[in-house]
Scaffold this motif. Structure first.
Motif, PDB file in Angstrom:
ATOM      1  N   GLU A  25      86.325 -49.039  -6.500  1.00 40.95           N
ATOM      2  CA  GLU A  25      86.132 -48.964  -5.055  1.00 40.95           C
ATOM      3  C   GLU A  25      84.772 -49.568  -4.733  1.00 40.95           C
ATOM      4  O   GLU A  25      83.742 -49.078  -5.183  1.00 40.95           O
ATOM      5  CB  GLU A  25      86.204 -47.516  -4.566  1.00 40.95           C
ATOM      6  CG  GLU A  25      87.584 -46.886  -4.724  1.00 40.95           C
ATOM      7  CD  GLU A  25      87.637 -45.485  -4.133  1.00 40.95           C
ATOM      8  OE1 GLU A  25      86.844 -45.201  -3.216  1.00 40.95           O
ATOM      9  OE2 GLU A  25      88.467 -44.693  -4.609  1.00 40.95           O
ATOM     10  N   ILE A  26      84.790 -50.643  -3.969  1.00 41.35           N
ATOM     11  CA  ILE A  26      83.553 -51.342  -3.614  1.00 41.35           C
ATOM     12  C   ILE A  26      83.418 -51.354  -2.098  1.00 41.35           C
ATOM     13  O   ILE A  26      84.363 -51.693  -1.383  1.00 41.35           O
ATOM     14  CB  ILE A  26      83.589 -52.802  -4.125  1.00 41.35           C
ATOM     15  CG1 ILE A  26      83.745 -52.843  -5.639  1.00 41.35           C
ATOM     16  CG2 ILE A  26      82.330 -53.551  -3.699  1.00 41.35           C
ATOM     17  CD1 ILE A  26      84.021 -54.236  -6.177  1.00 41.35           C
ATOM     18  N   SER A  27      82.247 -50.983  -1.619  1.00 40.69           N
ATOM     19  CA  SER A  27      81.973 -51.113  -0.193  1.00 40.69           C
ATOM     20  C   SER A  27      80.583 -51.715  -0.021  1.00 40.69           C
ATOM     21  O   SER A  27      79.736 -51.635  -0.919  1.00 40.69           O
ATOM     22  CB  SER A  27      82.057 -49.750   0.510  1.00 40.69           C
ATOM     23  OG  SER A  27      81.197 -48.809  -0.100  1.00 40.69           O
ATOM     24  N   PHE A  28      80.377 -52.310   1.139  1.00 37.32           N
ATOM     25  CA  PHE A  28      79.117 -52.987   1.397  1.00 37.32           C
ATOM     26  C   PHE A  28      78.630 -52.658   2.796  1.00 37.32           C
ATOM     27  O   PHE A  28      79.393 -52.699   3.763  1.00 37.32           O
ATOM     28  CB  PHE A  28      79.276 -54.502   1.258  1.00 37.32           C
ATOM     29  CG  PHE A  28      78.039 -55.283   1.611  1.00 37.32           C
ATOM     30  CD1 PHE A  28      76.937 -55.276   0.772  1.00 37.32           C
ATOM     31  CD2 PHE A  28      77.968 -56.002   2.797  1.00 37.32           C
ATOM     32  CE1 PHE A  28      75.784 -55.975   1.096  1.00 37.32           C
ATOM     33  CE2 PHE A  28      76.822 -56.714   3.135  1.00 37.32           C
ATOM     34  CZ  PHE A  28      75.724 -56.696   2.281  1.00 37.32           C
ATOM     35  N   LEU A  29      77.344 -52.306   2.890  1.00 40.22           N
ATOM     36  CA  LEU A  29      76.693 -52.065   4.172  1.00 40.22           C
ATOM     37  C   LEU A  29      75.657 -53.169   4.385  1.00 40.22           C
ATOM     38  O   LEU A  29      74.676 -53.243   3.649  1.00 40.22           O
ATOM     39  CB  LEU A  29      76.011 -50.692   4.190  1.00 40.22           C
ATOM     40  CG  LEU A  29      76.923 -49.477   3.969  1.00 40.22           C
ATOM     41  CD1 LEU A  29      76.093 -48.200   3.902  1.00 40.22           C
ATOM     42  CD2 LEU A  29      77.970 -49.382   5.067  1.00 40.22           C
TER      43      LEU A  29
END
Length: 202
Positions: free
Chosen positions: A87-91
């Motif tokens: 699971e990859i997320s970016f802010l």
């Protein structure tokens, strides 16, 4: 067929050195499942060894890179070293501005300023801060009562937990000047230094 994002990352990894082994030894030692990487730029190596990672950076190049999130996820799925789905997320923001994520097991700080100070609210109690002292982040963590200094990662990417009293010692028994570190944003010249330091949030 390699994607443009993959090419960009691999070129970057050749330039800075592959940090996967660094993240791997810390992950195995502390059973890391969820991590936050403020000031990550495009270093996605943590996702190869950690199932859930949130990356954060306001640099335009990083924002542009993570726009290809599908290609990045495909690359990680092909190279990951765990069974869980990644699971990859970016802010795409400055890590000193407010953000809302679930508490993490690990915060990664690599050449990005005072990450351990600005984002520690996201680290669970007992969680780990992995940082270097390039910009003084480790020095500030050592002075911070919210953190306990528990080890270092040496140049062979091995964790050492003994003789920690030898670190953060200045010549002539001077004390660490917090204001000087904050002003210069640079680590001090201690008698003994490590490539990376490990702190536990207490």
């Amino acid at each position: 067929m390699k994607s443009k994002a993959t090419d960009t990352y691999q070129e970057y990894a050749r330039k800075i050195g592959d940090r996967k082994v660094l993240y791997e030894v810390v992950t195995k030692k502390f059973n890391i499942q969820v991590a936050l990487y403020p000031g990550s730029h495009i270093d996605i190596a943590p996702s190869i060894v950690i199932p859930t990672v949130t990356y954060m950076d306001n640099f335009k190049g990083a924002i542009r890179f993570f726009n290809d999130i599908d290609e990045i996820e495909e690359y990680i799925e092909q190279n990951k070293e765990y069974l869980d789905k990644s699971e990859i997320s970016f802010l795409g923001q400055d890590y000193t501005t407010p953000f809302d994520i679930k508490e993490v097991d690990l915060i990664i700080s690599q050449y990005a300023g005072f990450v351990g100070q600005a984002t520690k609210q996201a680290l669970k109690t007992g969680g780990i801060l992995l940082c270097n002292d390039s910009h003084g982040d480790a020095s500030l963590a050592k002075l911070d009562e919210d953190y306990e200094f528990i080890g270092i990662v040496n140049s062979q990417k091995e964790i050492e937990t003994e003789h920690l009293e030898d670190y953060f010692v200045l010549p002539k028994e001077k004390s660490i000047d917090r204001k000087l570190v904050e002003q210069k944003m640079k680590g001090l010249k201690y008698k003994k230094n490590a490539e990376n330091y490990l702190f536990r949030k207490v």
